[in-house]
Design an enzyme around this catalytic site. Sequence first.
Site, PDB file in Angstrom:
ATOM      1  N   ASP A 135      -1.024   1.346  -4.106  1.00 18.99           N
ATOM      2  CA  ASP A 135      -1.922   0.368  -4.731  1.00 18.99           C
ATOM      3  C   ASP A 135      -3.268   0.976  -5.092  1.00 18.99           C
ATOM      4  OD1 ASP A 135      -2.775   0.619  -2.093  1.00 18.99           O
ATOM      5  OD2 ASP A 135      -3.406  -1.464  -1.925  1.00 18.99           O
ATOM      6  N   SER A 170       0.815  -1.209   0.000  1.00 14.77           N
ATOM      7  CA  SER A 170       0.000   0.000   0.000  1.00 14.77           C
ATOM      8  C   SER A 170       0.856   1.269   0.000  1.00 14.77           C
ATOM      9  CB  SER A 170      -0.961  -0.043   1.197  1.00 14.77           C
ATOM     10  OG  SER A 170      -1.923   0.970   1.120  1.00 14.77           O
TER      11      SER A 170
END
Length: 448
Positions: free
Chosen positions: A243, A102
Amino acid sequence: MRKLFGTDGVRGTANTHPMTAEMALRIGAAVGRYFRRDSSGAHRVVIGKDTRLSGYMFENALTAGLTSTGMNVLLLGPVPTPAVGLMTRSMRADLGVMISASHNPAEDNGIKFFGPDGYKLSDQAEIEIEKLIEEGVRPAQAQNIGRARRVDDARFRYGERVKSSLPRDLRLDGLKVVIDCANGAAHRTAPEVLWELGADVIPVGVSPDGKNINLGCGSTQPLVAAETVVAHGAHVGICLDGDADRVVMIDETGAVADGDQLMALLASRWAAEGQLKGGALVATVMSNLGLERHLAGSGLRLERTAVGDRYVVERMREGGYNLGGEQSGHIVMSDYATTGDGLMAGLHFLAEMVLSGRPASDLARQFDPVPQLLKNVRFDAGQDPLDLQEVKRAIADAESALNGKGRLLIRKSGTEPLIRVMAECEDEGLLERTVDSVVGAVMGAVSA
């Protein structure tokens, strides 16, 4: 208790436990067993990733583990996390896997899982998978080993799904948009989608090299994007993370709006249009008290959950709500997606600019936030500073000082070895003293 899984899958520094190729193979084999346990025949899993260098290693290791148990693997390549949830459902897969850490730096990586319904796995499922990991790999018979193949059009399918969440006749002609893709998974998809909708696109963070994801760009470091908005006279900026499941917005002055402001805008618009289900927005304990007060002023409720977008989604599904998210920028619109989708949320902000004719600066400041202070303290694995008496006393004293004046939240990060100390209070002096007192106690415990 889960040992490997945190609030968003398994995460850590690449080539350091648990994020090693060997462990990824074992995780793949365990997940393969978990999803094949109740039936026989063909099974499939889709795997997406972001642009981290270690993604190649984990993609191969997971593929080996999954195919060893008889799962057929469909490799999507670099795609946003919400694309994996979408493709898991649309390709009738048993499982979806996203390889990403992330917003974390490039040296980290992680593995997130989606069930056949496109939603992230429950805590109970992760506990059962951990048990299978401990038992070790149980390979399928030679004739039952799975196959792997590439899927070349995943990002295009995702792009069409994102656009379909907007009114069909809505275009972004004349809108100058800075899009910061954090050198991550949406570096091709996001600019393409904006261009197809007619926007004048100014891309930032679209040159991934495997090591620069989230580096000086993206939703956690929006300064470059903000400067680009001002320098180019852009109408708005969209900052995604590595992401692309979270977003922050930048108005035409370069000011940054977090997920709370975006959720407030969407909740108000949907409520006015009769589209907000249950009269409530679902957010975590980290969302600002000002958001809660703003919603209450409109006759709406704020349903709070533990930190983590999957807990938000679980509450949304339980209560039949269709809008939720996190202050950090995970925005979940369950009418269109199964998880947080930064690009989709950003597009809905742009749609409101077009439909209302109002500038981003008007829309991005829905409420005045209560002063909020968050500080992190890093600790070593094996420590638990929150169990120590001196830390407990400091927390109790801080709660007493804030009683009736604000709130205090102490928690462990689910993705990093951090103690997060957050407080809200109108009295900024009291706010800082309160947070510092707890941080000091935790730091003393960590260094002792």
